[in-house]
Design a protein around this motif. Structure first.
Motif, short mmCIF file in Angstrom:
data_model
loop_
_atom_site.label_atom_id
_atom_site.label_comp_id
_atom_site.label_asym_id
_atom_site.label_seq_id
_atom_site.Cartn_x
_atom_site.Cartn_y
_atom_site.Cartn_z
N PHE A 76 0.82 -1.21 0.00
CA PHE A 76 0.00 0.00 0.00
C PHE A 76 0.86 1.26 0.00
CE2 PHE A 76 -2.15 3.44 2.24
CZ PHE A 76 -3.28 3.58 1.45
N HIS A 77 0.49 2.19 -0.88
CA HIS A 77 1.06 3.54 -0.92
C HIS A 77 -0.10 4.51 -1.17
CE1 HIS A 77 4.70 1.18 -1.55
NE2 HIS A 77 5.42 2.26 -1.28
N THR A 78 0.12 5.74 -0.81
CA THR A 78 -0.92 6.74 -1.06
C THR A 78 -1.08 6.95 -2.56
OG1 THR A 78 0.71 8.52 -0.93
CG2 THR A 78 -0.41 7.88 1.12
N PRO A 79 -2.24 7.40 -2.99
CA PRO A 79 -2.46 7.58 -4.43
C PRO A 79 -1.47 8.54 -5.08
CG PRO A 79 -4.55 7.63 -3.25
CD PRO A 79 -3.48 7.62 -2.21
N TRP A 80 -1.09 9.61 -4.40
CA TRP A 80 -0.16 10.56 -5.00
C TRP A 80 1.25 9.98 -5.08
CZ3 TRP A 80 -3.40 11.47 -0.90
CH2 TRP A 80 -2.85 11.38 0.38
N VAL A 128 5.56 7.84 -8.58
CA VAL A 128 6.50 6.78 -8.98
C VAL A 128 6.25 6.34 -10.41
CG1 VAL A 128 7.22 4.42 -8.49
CG2 VAL A 128 6.84 6.01 -6.60
N THR A 129 4.98 6.20 -10.79
CA THR A 129 4.66 5.79 -12.15
C THR A 129 5.08 6.87 -13.15
OG1 THR A 129 2.75 4.61 -11.27
CG2 THR A 129 2.84 4.90 -13.64
N TRP A 130 4.89 8.13 -12.79
CA TRP A 130 5.30 9.22 -13.67
C TRP A 130 6.82 9.20 -13.90
CZ3 TRP A 130 2.46 12.95 -16.26
CH2 TRP A 130 3.21 13.99 -16.83
N ASP A 131 7.57 8.99 -12.83
CA ASP A 131 9.02 8.92 -12.96
C ASP A 131 9.43 7.74 -13.84
OD1 ASP A 131 9.19 11.11 -11.32
OD2 ASP A 131 9.62 9.94 -9.50
N ALA A 132 8.76 6.60 -13.66
CA ALA A 132 9.09 5.44 -14.48
C ALA A 132 8.76 5.67 -15.94
CB ALA A 132 8.33 4.21 -13.96
N ALA A 133 7.78 6.52 -16.21
CA ALA A 133 7.35 6.76 -17.59
C ALA A 133 8.20 7.80 -18.31
CB ALA A 133 5.88 7.17 -17.61
N PHE A 134 8.68 8.83 -17.59
CA PHE A 134 9.27 9.98 -18.28
C PHE A 134 10.66 10.37 -17.82
CE2 PHE A 134 4.62 10.71 -18.50
CZ PHE A 134 4.48 10.70 -19.88
N LEU A 176 -10.08 1.18 -9.24
CA LEU A 176 -9.04 2.21 -9.25
C LEU A 176 -8.33 2.29 -7.90
CD1 LEU A 176 -10.87 5.05 -11.19
CD2 LEU A 176 -9.19 3.44 -12.08
N ALA A 177 -9.09 2.12 -6.83
CA ALA A 177 -8.46 2.17 -5.50
C ALA A 177 -7.50 1.01 -5.31
CB ALA A 177 -9.55 2.15 -4.43
N ALA A 178 -7.85 -0.17 -5.80
CA ALA A 178 -6.97 -1.33 -5.64
C ALA A 178 -5.70 -1.20 -6.47
CB ALA A 178 -7.73 -2.59 -6.02
N LEU A 179 -5.83 -0.72 -7.71
CA LEU A 179 -4.68 -0.64 -8.61
C LEU A 179 -3.93 0.68 -8.49
CD1 LEU A 179 -6.25 -2.24 -11.81
CD2 LEU A 179 -4.76 -3.31 -10.11
N GLY A 180 -4.55 1.68 -7.89
CA GLY A 180 -3.92 2.99 -7.80
C GLY A 180 -3.27 3.29 -6.48
N THR A 181 -3.15 2.32 -5.59
CA THR A 181 -2.51 2.53 -4.30
C THR A 181 -1.35 1.56 -4.08
OG1 THR A 181 -4.19 1.11 -3.27
CG2 THR A 181 -4.59 3.48 -3.22
N SER A 182 -0.78 1.07 -5.17
CA SER A 182 0.41 0.23 -5.08
C SER A 182 1.67 1.11 -5.20
CB SER A 182 0.40 -0.83 -6.18
OG SER A 182 -0.75 -1.65 -6.07
#
Length: 423
Positions: free
Chosen positions: A301-305, A310-316, A361-367
């Motif tokens: 679990f991680h907060t949505p932000w 982390v996903t943004w950094d991995a993408a760009f 979205l809550a399940a996949l967006g808080t990893s």
């Protein structure tokens, strides 16, 4: 001289001929009316109307196109650049999660005879996958000896059931007679449609979840609960569907006041509870499923932000290679699309659909980071019905969508079939 006419002769009497004896009439009994011969094909034709047959025809055409893509991918992108033989086209579908399902179906969750461990010894974390699809795979393999062929057969049949149910759902929501076919067209040409053909859980889950939701809309609660229970054995998303069915039941009860079907709503929780008990019996951990998700896919679990960052950094930010980076970009786009979809459902007061999308979205967006969101869009039936409704009002929407989705779908298909990560 006077000529005298000859005396008139008396005409000879003509004796009437005796009538010819007629043959006695033989009364032929009427031919007995035999009931029409009922076959499996006639039964199927009686259950399917013209709109259903059009949907199935569209489904078959898209399956053919995917197989053509798989064949070309095997030849154009082989495992080694110096190879001279492409190999079987079935091998193109033996990618990523398929190996987990295969190992579970063939060897079980704990193949070691003594103890077996918790899955950490061999490192595949197979406890993270629910048993529904592996059980179906093992059953079909009894008739289809090839494991990959058995998995593809499950997805092929389940996909046909899913598109029929999706078309009927669309006709339930939308009054336009073109709604069913349009919804299925947008769905089958979506970017991640290749996973409906692979030996994955999406097709089987939809074949159970969509009829379950259709039964809930018709207030057939035992059927809806039973199908949702089966869907829960396939994916944890079945619990999100169960929550949506419960919300829809409460909204219906508010107007009708009939609570007799309430106990059925607890049924979908049974598979998850039994699976947790099974894993605990072998590992001593009631949260073994969750811990396997954390070890293998960083789903702590991680907060949505934090997850977005982390996903943004991995993408760009150049953290990963370009192949992985572009897929993280797809994860971000899918999250944005899911949030917009959830807001649209809330604005239209479709509380049940909003609960289903919101929980996903809550399940996949808080990893730790987003993973498998593009593939999860296949399970969002409000998305495809909403796009169909929009395109029926504005025809240019369908043109824009198809011009964008068709190349993206090809890219995702080639990416997956060549062994690269594709959402």
């Amino acid at each position: 001289m006077t000529l005298t006419p000859p005396p008139l002769r008396r005409p000879r009497s003509v004796r009437p001929k005796a009538p010819c004896p007629q043959a006695p009439r033989v009364r032929i009994p009427p031919r007995p009316c035999l009931p029409p011969r009922v076959t499996l094909g006639t039964r199927a034709a009686a259950l399917l109307d013209r709109a259903d047959r059009e949907v199935l025809w569209l489904y078959l055409l898209t399956r053919m196109s995917l197989w053509v893509t798989a064949y070309c991918t095997r030849w154009l992108f082989p495992g080694r650049s110096d190879t001279r033989a492409a190999g079987s086209v079935l091998a193109a579908f033996e990618q990523w999660d398929w190996h987990h399902y295969l190992h579970i179906a063939r060897d079980g969750y704990f193949p070691e005879p003594a103890g077996g461990g918790s899955g950490q010894d061999d490192g595949d974390n197979r406890e993270a996958f629910f048993p529904g699809f592996p059980l179906a795979l093992r059953a079909v393999h009894a008739m289809v000896p090839h494991w990959t062929g058995a998995g593809l057969l499950i997805s092929f049949v389940a996909g046909a059931v899913a598109v029929l149910a999706l078309a009927r759902l669309a006709r339930w929501y939308l009054p336009d007679p073109r709604a069913g076919r349009r919804t299925v067209l947008l769905f089958l040409l979506s970017p991640c449609a290749v996973f409906l053909a692979a030996g994955y859980t999406e097709a089987l889950f939809l074949a159970l979840a969509l009829p379950a939701w259709l039964a809930a809309l018709r207030h057939r609660w035992p059927l809806a609960a039973g199908l949702t229970t089966l869907a829960t054995t396939v994916r944890v998303s079945g619990l999100f569907l169960a929550a949506a069915v419960a919300v829809h039941f409460l909204l219906a009860v508010r107007s009708r006041g009939d609570l007799r079907a309430l106990p059925w709503l607890a049924l979908p929780a049974v598979p998850a509870a039994l699976y947790a008990w099974y894993l605990h019996a072998h590992t001593g951990d009631w949260l073994a499923w969750n811990h396997a998700q954390e070890r293998g896919w960083y789903r702590a679990f991680h907060t949505p932000w934090e997850s977005w960052s982390v996903t943004w950094d991995a993408a760009f930010d150049g953290v990963h290679t370009t192949g992985y980076a572009v897929m993280f970009q797809a994860e971000l786009l899918s999250m944005v699309a899911g949030l917009v979809l959830c807001c649209v459902q809330l604005r239209r007061r479709r509380w049940s659909e909003a609960v289903y999308i919101g929980l996903t979205l809550a399940a996949l967006g808080t990893s730790y980071w987003y993973m498998s969101l593009p593939r999860s869009t296949l399970l969002w039936w409000p998305l495809w019905i909403g796009l169909a409704a929009w395109s029926l009002r504005r025809p240019r929407v369908a043109t824009v969508y198809l011009c964008l989705a068709a190349p993206l779908g090809t890219v995702f298909a080639v990416t997956f079939l060549s062994g690269r990560w594709a959402g």
